[in-house]
Design an enzyme around this catalytic site. Structure first.
Site, PDB file in Angstrom:
ATOM      1  N   HIS A 230       7.312 -15.754 -30.670  1.00 45.28           N
ATOM      2  CA  HIS A 230       6.984 -15.585 -29.257  1.00 45.28           C
ATOM      3  C   HIS A 230       8.283 -15.635 -28.449  1.00 45.28           C
ATOM      4  CE1 HIS A 230       2.723 -16.174 -30.122  1.00 45.28           C
ATOM      5  NE2 HIS A 230       3.065 -17.226 -30.867  1.00 45.28           N
TER       6      HIS A 230
ATOM      7  N   TYR B 123      14.164  -5.837   9.463  1.00 46.42           N
ATOM      8  CA  TYR B 123      12.988  -4.982   9.264  1.00 46.42           C
ATOM      9  C   TYR B 123      13.160  -3.595   9.878  1.00 46.42           C
ATOM     10  CZ  TYR B 123       8.255  -3.171   9.542  1.00 46.42           C
ATOM     11  OH  TYR B 123       7.151  -2.367   9.438  1.00 46.42           O
TER      12      TYR B 123
ATOM     13  N   LYS C  17      12.976  -0.099   7.873  1.00 50.39           N
ATOM     14  CA  LYS C  17      11.934   0.870   8.223  1.00 50.39           C
ATOM     15  C   LYS C  17      12.535   2.260   8.399  1.00 50.39           C
ATOM     16  CE  LYS C  17       8.058   1.523  11.410  1.00 50.39           C
ATOM     17  NZ  LYS C  17       7.355   0.963  12.605  1.00 50.39           N
TER      18      LYS C  17
END
Length: 505
Positions: A17, A138, A142
């Site tokens: 694993h 932001y 954008k």
């Protein structure tokens, strides 16, 4: 019995694993633990905060958000981690300052084949948004997204993992930087500080690489150096290197343990954080003595900086009093007054005797025109910073140190301008760490005094005279040779301000 193998030590096994940092015979869900034990000491799992951990193994990327626990003691990679019933559930793998990850089945994960793609990790700054491979406010992001929308999507070439205090994101981009895919995890996390460095002995600058690695790991809480060598006896070569650089360790409380192997050795670095200063190979803080400019060791630097901090810097040095000097008197004050008069001369004569010698405030030297710029680059920072850190002083280039006569150096006007530019450049590169409110720059003056020879009406021979005043605070000739590990796994050097800010005064 469960077995755990650290990827950092080559423990990846495709038949076991695999989780970030380990391969194991069991798949433990580490999300269910609230308390763990290491060497019988109990530690609480941190609530609502995680560590993004990852391994690169066989062109495979294994990453996940893992639980973490806080521990103020240094734990080594491979140290066993148990549950409260005494069952081993994992081993120590990753660390961020005083936090250690708990490797196993964690939270959100990312398993990638790295054939033809890259992956990059970033700390997501508070208040920033993300598009593809960039972060910004932001409104900027954008506009970036609108701009990229017109492009046709291409194949993914890079993944970017963004780790923030409140949210984590994974973005994928094409060759133009267009975002192709995004995953968002509403969990706050940190990135681990890589604590494994590989050094190969027998290569160029291997001793420098070893000492740099030791400094970086000690200053980052500890870690491990994997050492290989071109020679057969890697353990023997390593011990020789360690012995040759043992005198460099400025932190007496730090130590290392060496684990020998056939093909490689592991040096486990342990930092107890008891020293007042960072582990430093060279301070690059100089002071002037009667005969030389000497680099301060870490204890001298600590004492010097402590005095500056306590006093809030130094006041300007008062001007020298005017008085006549009897013949043969060579105290520091008279030498400095004679040097000041020499500095103010409008011209000099070749072979003219200089009636003062080197002192704590004066240094003279001679150099050929061919070697002038090289010597300025090599010696000017340490000499001038040592004057600034002491009581100021004068440097005269073009006075023979043995005969104490004016010899000068012969150069053209264009070359002289280059020399003047070099001097200004190297003085501006000197770093001042302030403890005072005024925060003044280094004050200096530079002159080129013409040197005449009998019978010659014109001359292109000069003595370079530089006067440096005592500085209010600490002047570094260069950044201290002291490193740390950043979250990308790179070793970064501390700036003088950063280095001083870590001192425990």
């Amino acid at each position: 019995m469960a077995m755990f193998y650290a990827h950092a030590f080559g423990g990846y096994d495709e038949n076991l694993h695999a989780f970030p940092g380990i391969s194991s015979t069991v798949a433990n869900d580490v999300r269910k633990y609230s308390v763990v034990s290491v060497y019988n000491n109990k530690y609480d799992i941190v609530k609502d905060k995680y560590m993004w951990c990852y391994s690169y193994v066989n062109k495979r990327y294994i990453g996940a958000l893992l639980p973490m626990f806080e521990c103020n003691e240094y734990l080594q990679i491979g140290d066993p981690i148990h549950d409260l019933e005494g069952n081993q559930i994992s081993i120590v793998t990753y660390r961020h300052k005083n936090y250690y990850a708990l490797s196993g089945i964690g939270y959100e994960s990312l398993d990638l084949c790295l054939e033809g793609v890259g992956i990059h990790h970033h700390t997501l700054e508070a208040g920033n948004a993300v598009y593809g491979k960039v972060q910004h406010d932001y409104s900027t992001i954008k506009e970036k997204a609108k701009e990229m929308n017109s492009l046709s999507p291409g194949p993914i070439i890079d993944y970017h993992v963004w780790i923030g205090d409140c949210v984590c994101q994974v973005t994928a981009v094409d060759v133009h930087g267009k975002e192709i895919m995004r995953m968002r995890f509403k969990k706050g996390a940190v990135l681990p500080i890589p604590n494994l460095v590989k050094v190969k002995l027998g290569e160029e600058n291997d001793t420098v690489n070893l000492s740099t690695s030791i400094s970086a790991l000690l200053n980052s809480g500890g870690g491990t150096i994997e050492v290989t060598s071109k020679e057969e006896r890697v353990d023997y070569v390593l011990m020789k290197r360690l012995e040759s650089i043992r005198h460099l360790w400025s932190v007496v409380y730090d130590h290392f343990d060496v684990v020998n192997g056939k093909e490689r050795c592991y040096v486990h670095m342990h930092s107890s954080n008891q020293s007042p200063m960072l582990s430093t190979v060279k301070t690059n803080l100089y002071m002037k003595t009667m005969g030389a400019c000497l680099q301060m060791d870490y204890m001298e630097a600590l004492e010097y900086l402590s005095e500056l901090k306590e006093s809030g810097g130094r006041s300007p040095r008062p001007e020298l009093p005017e008085f006549e000097y009897p013949d043969g008197v060579e105290d520091a004050g008279s030498i400095e007054r004679l040097a000041e008069e020499f500095f103010s001369r409008s011209e000099l004569q070749a072979d003219e005797p200089v009636n003062f010698c080197n002192s704590i405030n004066v240094k003279h030297t001679s150099v050929s025109a061919k070697q002038l710029r090289t010597r300025i680059r090599q010696q000017l920072p340490s000499i001038l910073s040592s004057f600034a850190n002491t009581d100021g002083g004068y440097l005269f280039i073009g006075v023979d140190n043995n005969t104490h006569k004016v010899v000068g150096f012969t150069v053209g006007q264009d070359y002289l301008k280059l020399v003047e530019s070099d001097i200004e450049k190297y003085i501006k590169r000197l770093r001042v760490v302030h403890f005072c409110e005024k925060k003044e720059d280094i004050k200096y003056a530079c002159r080129f005094i013409k040197v005449y020879k009998p019978g010659e009406e014109t001359t292109s021979t000069y003595v370079c005279a530089i006067k440096v005043e005592r500085c209010c605070c600490a002047v570094f000739a260069d950044w201290p040779e002291s490193w740390y590990m950043d979250t990308s796994g790179s070793m970064k050097k501390y700036s003088p301000d950063e280095w001083v800010s870590h001192i425990k005064f």
